[in-house]
Design a protein around this motif. Structure first.
Motif, short mmCIF file in Angstrom:
data_model
loop_
_atom_site.label_atom_id
_atom_site.label_comp_id
_atom_site.label_asym_id
_atom_site.label_seq_id
_atom_site.Cartn_x
_atom_site.Cartn_y
_atom_site.Cartn_z
N ARG A 157 0.47 65.41 -3.20
CA ARG A 157 1.85 64.99 -2.98
C ARG A 157 2.53 65.95 -2.01
O ARG A 157 2.01 67.04 -1.73
CB ARG A 157 2.61 64.95 -4.31
N ARG A 178 11.02 56.79 -3.94
CA ARG A 178 9.87 57.71 -4.03
C ARG A 178 9.95 58.80 -2.97
O ARG A 178 9.43 59.90 -3.17
CB ARG A 178 8.56 56.93 -3.89
N ALA A 218 14.14 54.57 -8.97
CA ALA A 218 12.87 55.19 -9.37
C ALA A 218 12.52 54.85 -10.81
O ALA A 218 11.34 54.69 -11.16
CB ALA A 218 12.96 56.70 -9.20
N SER A 227 1.28 55.19 -3.49
CA SER A 227 2.40 55.20 -4.42
C SER A 227 2.29 53.98 -5.33
O SER A 227 2.43 52.84 -4.88
CB SER A 227 3.73 55.17 -3.68
N VAL A 275 3.78 55.66 0.47
CA VAL A 275 4.58 54.48 0.20
C VAL A 275 4.10 53.28 1.01
O VAL A 275 3.93 52.18 0.48
CB VAL A 275 6.07 54.77 0.48
N HIS A 329 4.38 53.29 -7.68
CA HIS A 329 5.72 52.71 -7.79
C HIS A 329 5.91 51.63 -6.72
O HIS A 329 6.40 50.53 -7.01
CB HIS A 329 6.79 53.80 -7.60
N HIS A 339 6.44 61.30 -3.07
CA HIS A 339 5.46 60.67 -2.20
C HIS A 339 5.82 60.87 -0.74
O HIS A 339 7.00 61.00 -0.40
CB HIS A 339 5.37 59.16 -2.49
#
Length: 388
Positions: A133, A197, A84, A154, A208, A156, A203
């Motif tokens: 979320r 995540r 992460a 997401s 994702v 990320h 998330h």
């Protein structure tokens, strides 16, 4: 299709993944917020900001309270927390410049450009779609700082996909390596970040998957134009103007929310750093081109891993990070001081930095300076010190 999307967005799906990985929400009210040992298990506490509106939990201004959880698989816990972290500022301010300093400025430039595009698209989509979320309970949340942000997509997942596959697609013309191994590494790293995540509870599965798909769409649609973008960025007389004013305009026109969120600040940070790098690479090209750490023969062989190469690489990283952090702190302090004076704001006001007229210019100027130092000055400093 609606039923499938609803299922993929369910918090319980995330909670089941967390439980399979050994992360459990502690429902016993007698468990305190301190870390302690209980039957060989470790209990932690987490702070989660949330807001209840008409009986529904939605992102809102931070309201901190403890929510203890239990870790039963230390290996997966550490693995997913490290994964992460690959999507946080500390990673970006170290990894991306390291590629410039020790591998190839060309790759760093491509990465910064694509990272900026996918992150901006993702951040704006979050604040336009406003999908929440996963809620806690049933989910354990390990990153309370970003809980006031919306969830889909997401970023990320978007950034991990973009960075991994931009390197994979760009590196063959610059560095000699086995493509199959590169593909394996790209898939592994991006997958770990995506799964992290879910593990951190920030998330849903839908968030994702959408992040990965959106990033893949951006990469595939822009890939045919990467060479043209490179030529424009390095050679056009309009390039520095575009590199400054377009990111600044996007920062000021960022969607407004009815509560404070870190998305505008984070997006301005990315746009500022990107603008600094964009202008810096253009100026570096006018000065004779970037200094290539691997030599002038392209595609270059990766150097052997020796004690000397490790020492020089470590020294470059340490000095480069110190230069970037020093630049960040100096410009941040000076810009905030000037803005507080301009708008007659007290330094003690805790909300002063959240005002758009202060937050946007200080973030943008600070990280634009960081981008300029990274793309122009640091490698030249290495040459003077005999480290390149």
């Amino acid at each position: 299709m609606r039923e499938l999307l609803s299922y993929l967005h369910e918090p319980e799906l995330v909670a089941r993944f967390q439980r399979r990985c050994g992360l459990f929400l502690v429902r016993d009210p007698h468990h305190g917020p301190q870390r302690k040992k209980a039957r060989g298990r470790t209990t932690w506490s987490v702070l989660q900001p949330s807001q209840v509106v008409r009986g529904t939990t939605v992102p809102g201004p931070p309201v901190m309270f403890s929510r203890p959880f239990e870790v039963r698989n230390r290996f997966l816990h550490v693995l997913f927390l490290v994964s992460a972290a690959l999507g946080h500022e500390v990673f970006y301010i170290t990894c991306l410049p390291f590629i410039h300093w020790s591998l190839d400025p060309f790759l760093c430039r491509r990465l910064v450009n694509m990272w900026t595009v996918v992150m901006y698209v993702g951040q704006v989509m979050k604040d336009v779609l406003k999908l929440p979320r996963p809620t806690s309970p049933p989910v354990v949340k390990l990153e309370p700082r970003v809980d006031a942000e919306y969830g889909l997509p997401s970023t990320h997942a978007m950034a991990a996909t973009a960075i991994s596959f931009t390197v994979l697609l760009s590196a063959p013309s610059r560095i000699q390596f086995q493509f199959e191994w590169g593909l394996l590494i790209a898939v592994t790293l991006s997958s770990l970040v995506c799964l992290s995540r879910l593990y951190t509870g920030m998330h849903s599965v839908l968030d994702v998957l959408c992040g990965v798909l959106i990033s893949a769409l951006i990469l595939s649609s822009t890939y045919p134009y990467w060479e043209s973008i490179d030529r424009f960025q390095l050679s056009s007389s309009f390039s520095p103007l575009l590199g400054v004013f377009l990111p600044l305009l996007l920062s000021y026109s960022y969607p407004q929310l009815d509560h404070y969120s870190t998305t505008r600040a984070d997006t301005t940070t990315i746009l500022g750093a990107s603008g600094g790098c964009w202008v810096g690479y253009w100026l570096d090209h006018q000065l004779g081109g970037p200094l290539h750490p691997l030599g002038e023969k392209i595609p270059a062989r990766l150097p052997p891993l020796t004690l000397n190469s490790v020492f020089r690489g470590g020294a470059r990283s340490l000095l480069g990070i110190v230069a970037l952090l020093g630049t960040r702190q100096l410009v941040k302090t000076l810009s905030l001081k000037a803005l507080f004076s301009c708008y007659s704001v007290e330094k003690s006001d805790p909300n002063a930095r959240r005002r758009r007229e202060i937050e946007v210019p200080y973030k943008f100027v600070t990280y634009m300076a960081v981008g300029l130092v990274n793309s122009i000055l640091v490698n030249r400093g290495f040459v003077l010190l005999g480290l390149l």
